[in-house]
Design a protein around this motif. Structure first.
Motif, short mmCIF file in Angstrom:
data_model
loop_
_atom_site.label_atom_id
_atom_site.label_comp_id
_atom_site.label_asym_id
_atom_site.label_seq_id
_atom_site.Cartn_x
_atom_site.Cartn_y
_atom_site.Cartn_z
N HIS A 107 49.17 3.91 50.41
CA HIS A 107 48.47 4.48 51.56
C HIS A 107 48.97 3.76 52.81
O HIS A 107 48.82 2.55 52.94
CB HIS A 107 46.95 4.34 51.41
CG HIS A 107 46.21 5.09 52.49
ND1 HIS A 107 45.87 6.42 52.35
CD2 HIS A 107 45.78 4.72 53.71
CE1 HIS A 107 45.25 6.84 53.45
NE2 HIS A 107 45.18 5.82 54.29
N ALA B 83 46.38 -1.12 51.49
CA ALA B 83 46.97 -0.15 52.41
C ALA B 83 47.84 -0.88 53.41
O ALA B 83 47.63 -2.07 53.69
CB ALA B 83 45.89 0.64 53.12
N GLY C 1 51.57 8.71 47.25
CA GLY C 1 50.54 8.39 48.23
C GLY C 1 50.79 9.03 49.58
O GLY C 1 51.74 9.79 49.75
N ALA C 2 49.92 8.68 50.51
CA ALA C 2 49.90 9.35 51.80
C ALA C 2 50.40 8.45 52.92
O ALA C 2 50.35 7.23 52.82
CB ALA C 2 48.49 9.81 52.12
N SER D 292 49.87 -1.24 43.95
CA SER D 292 49.79 -0.71 45.30
C SER D 292 51.07 -1.04 46.04
O SER D 292 51.75 -2.02 45.72
CB SER D 292 48.61 -1.31 46.06
OG SER D 292 47.39 -0.86 45.53
N GLU E 143 48.98 3.86 57.06
CA GLU E 143 48.44 4.47 58.28
C GLU E 143 49.23 3.96 59.48
O GLU E 143 49.50 2.77 59.58
CB GLU E 143 46.95 4.14 58.44
CG GLU E 143 46.13 4.76 57.33
CD GLU E 143 44.66 4.99 57.69
OE1 GLU E 143 44.22 4.52 58.77
OE2 GLU E 143 43.98 5.65 56.88
N TYR F 60 50.42 3.35 43.73
CA TYR F 60 49.83 4.23 44.71
C TYR F 60 50.10 3.65 46.09
O TYR F 60 50.30 2.44 46.26
CB TYR F 60 48.34 4.40 44.46
CG TYR F 60 48.06 5.05 43.12
CD1 TYR F 60 48.55 6.32 42.84
CD2 TYR F 60 47.32 4.38 42.13
CE1 TYR F 60 48.32 6.91 41.61
CE2 TYR F 60 47.09 4.97 40.90
CZ TYR F 60 47.59 6.24 40.63
OH TYR F 60 47.37 6.82 39.43
N ARG G 107 44.56 8.21 46.57
CA ARG G 107 43.62 7.68 47.57
C ARG G 107 42.43 6.98 46.90
O ARG G 107 41.92 5.99 47.42
CB ARG G 107 43.13 8.82 48.48
CG ARG G 107 42.20 8.38 49.60
CD ARG G 107 42.91 7.44 50.58
NE ARG G 107 42.00 6.92 51.60
CZ ARG G 107 41.26 5.83 51.46
NH1 ARG G 107 41.31 5.14 50.32
NH2 ARG G 107 40.47 5.41 52.43
N VAL H 130 41.90 -1.38 51.11
CA VAL H 130 41.58 0.00 51.48
C VAL H 130 40.12 0.16 51.93
O VAL H 130 39.78 1.08 52.66
CB VAL H 130 41.85 1.01 50.35
CG1 VAL H 130 43.31 1.31 50.22
CG2 VAL H 130 41.27 0.54 49.04
N SER I 295 55.19 11.80 48.48
CA SER I 295 54.45 11.33 49.64
C SER I 295 54.10 12.49 50.56
O SER I 295 54.90 13.40 50.76
CB SER I 295 55.20 10.22 50.39
OG SER I 295 56.29 10.72 51.10
#
Lengths: 376, 252
Positions: free
Chosen positions: A119, A90, A144-145, A51, A121, A117, A84, A66, A172
């Protein structure tokens, strides 16, 4: 899961379940340019993937499990759904409401394994203002996002740096939602990696939002850099500006810019303009540029797009050379100037200078001496 | 004492319709400290002559030679010519987006002088030169020629002239598009440069009005790619009253 009419530019599928999305074959419009053999590692779950976390937590930046996330965001393609579902940690950047934070929040992202991966935010509370710089780990393959929520009346400038002389694969997707009368500036600086695919998207949750998506990219031999923008105007009186510039050199350098802008029926008073310019520095590179504008209402302030790919302007070179500046230096000046126009729109002098240094370094330019107090 | 010597030069341009000869045998010697005015009607090729001397890639010299202090100019690249001491003030200065005037000037001065000017003295030097030409110091922050008015572009050209201090300066229709005040300012800039440097000046113009401010030692009439008449400053006055028609083949 929703299915929209085929002419619609918005993603047809949204789901947390990777199985909902087929494995890309190259025939899909979203994947038709991409080197699938390079990206395909992220089309299946990877054993032992790590991660991405932020190095050094601060007041605003935390690494969390996460399971502690409450985001309602849903992936729009298979790599994102896989990432995800498998990502364990994250990075959460929370700016409380009513805070004005002048200094950029530097987020040094680092992966824990060869393939990771991701994530991230970013939440900016109502009436707050912040600048976030995401420095991506280009020593590892990452998928990832980045999920961004800009609160009512808030301002966020986010700079994403994908740089480094490595063979990394990087995917991404940004998903930004903006609140009432909020302002989002999102900038990507992409110079590194073997194959990079960045998909920034913006949707407006309430009227009066503005989004400026900026990007500069430099592709060298055998590099694939794709930027796939999607702006969805659903709310009235929102604006969007998309400005991406790329420079390419060397055989096998390939860039793709896709700018999809969708203005929904209810999005009256929309003002949107998107632009992509590409500069071919040598023979051999390929630049694909595909602007798409879909209007469901004519009751708007303005909508436009422009795209151009070209070689050096010989008159500019002649002018600079006629002032004694050697040809290679004149070319570098023109390229720097080409990118400086985009980075100036960040309205962040220090970040602009740092990114110009990065670009100069990449172009093999000496550092510019600033004539302090008298322009740069 | 140096000299810029143009000997029997022919030059052509290649377009989609083929190759056209524009300069048809020009010979002209400009000594240091002298000012030559080349006057001619539109389309006579006088601006092309300026570009050929500076080395614009659009034009091909088919025969003849150009030397600067005895050194062949035509084999030099555009930037080498500038470093050798040639300067062309352009009729249509080019916009260079994203490159600030101060960065451009410093880069150019560094290239011409062979070393970067010291920061402290450089800023003062640039400010003084801008003030002499009544250029707002804020111009230093603007992109080269971008959004400049016609007069601002020309002042910017003369600013470069004064900072680069060439051995020979070619001023290509520097007077065009200038109002009376701007013309006076620009002319004073050129005269100051001449006094300080003992440079040779080639002044290319359609009208005589700039010659009221910058006095030529020699005047040449340019017509259909060649010099058809040469004389002193009084030749300009004759042109002013009689026009260029007297030189057209139809009236010969």
């Amino acid at each position: 899961m929703t299915i929209a009419p085929p002419i619609d530019l918005s993603p047809r599928l949204t789901s947390l379940d990777p199985a909902v999305f087929g494995v890309p074959t190259g025939r899909e419009v979203e994947w038709r340019f991409a080197p699938l053999d390079v990206f395909s590692k992220f089309f299946q779950a990877i054993d032992g993937a790590g991660s991405v976390t932020a190095r050094g937590a601060t007041e605003f930046v935390r690494n969390v499990d996460v399971l502690d996330l409450h985001s309602s965001w849903l992936p729009t393609d298979r790599p994102m759904a896989i990432a995800r579902s498998l990502v364990q940690q994250a990075v959460v950047i929370d700016i409380p409401k009513d805070r004005v934070i002048e200094d950029p929040i530097m987020v040094d992202l680092q992966g824990s394994a060869a393939s990771c991966y991701q994530h991230v935010e970013v939440n900016v509370g109502a009436f707050s203002s912040a600048v976030v710089v995401l420095q991506h780990d280009m020593d590892r393959d990452v998928c990832g996002a980045i999920v961004v929520t800009v609160g009512d009346g808030a301002k966020l400038t986010m700079l994403s740096v994908v740089a480094g002389d490595t063979n990394a694969v990087h995917i991404s997707n940004w998903h930004t939602t903006t609140g009432r009368d909020s302002a989002f500036v999102g900038c990507t600086v992409t110079t590194g990696g073997r194959a990079v695919r960045i998909s920034p998207s913006v949707t407006y949750r309430a009227p009066g939002g503005s989004a400026e998506l900026l990007g500069v990219f430099l592709a060298d031999s055998e590099q694939y850099l794709e930027h796939r923008i999607f702006v969805e105007h659903e709310q009235p009186h929102c604006t969007s500006r998309v400005t991406y510039k790329g420079a390419l050199s060397g055989a096998g350098a390939h860039t793709v810019w896709v700018g999809d802008v969708l203005v929904r029926r209810g999005a009256t008073g929309t003002d949107t303009y998107e632009m992509n310019r590409n500069l071919l520095l040598t023979e051999g590179p390929r630049a694909d540029s595909v602007p798409n504008l879909e209007l469901e209402t004519g009751d708007i302030v303005g909508a436009g797009h422009a795209s151009a790919t070209g070689r050096f302007d010989d008159e500019q070179l002649f002018y600079l050379q006629a002032r004694g500046i050697p040809e290679h230096q004149a070319r570098q000046l023109v390229v720097r100037g080409f990118f400086a126009e985009v980075l100036a729109r960040l309205n962040q002098g220090q970040l602009r200078d740092a990114m110009m240094r990065l670009i100069s370094h990449r172009l093999g330019l000496p550092e510019q001496v600033s004539t302090s107090g008298f322009g740069s | 004492m140096g000299s810029l010597v143009i000997t029997d030069v022919y030059a052509s341009v290649t377009t989609d319709e083929g190759e056209f000869e524009i300069i048809k045998g020009v010979s002209l010697t400009i000594e240091s400290g002298t000012t030559h005015a080349v006057m001619g009607p539109n389309g006579s090729g006088k601006s092309t002559l300026a570009y050929v001397i500076a080395g614009h890639p659009k034009y091909r010299v088919t025969s003849g030679e150009i030397t600067l202090d005895g050194v062949d100019v035509l084999s030099m690249s555009v930037d080498a010519r500038a470093r050798a001491g040639l300067f062309l003030a352009m009729q249509y200065p080019v916009e260079v987006p994203g490159v600030s005037v101060s960065n451009f000037l410093r880069t150019s001065v560094t290239a011409i002088r062979g070393e970067a000017p010291k920061l402290r003295t450089w800023v003062k030097e640039m400010k003084d030169a801008m003030m002499a030409l009544q250029i707002d110091p804020a111009f230093a922050e603007r992109n080269v020629n971008e959004g400049f008015s016609g007069g601002e572009k020309k002042r910017h050209e003369i600013l470069q002239l004064s900072l680069l201090s060439p051995k020979f300066a070619i001023l290509d229709e520097t007077d065009s598009g200038l109002d009376v005040d701007a013309l006076r300012t620009v002319s004073e800039g050129v005269n100051a440069f001449k006094q300080q440097s003992d440079a040779g000046v080639l002044l290319i113009t359609h009208y005589t009005r700039i010659l009221q401010y910058i006095k030529p030692d020699f005047v040449h009439v340019f017509f259909d790619g060649r010099i058809v008449k040469s004389g002193g400053a009084d030749l300009a006055n004759a042109l002013e009253s009689e026009g260029y028609e007297q030189f057209s083949p139809a009236s010969a």
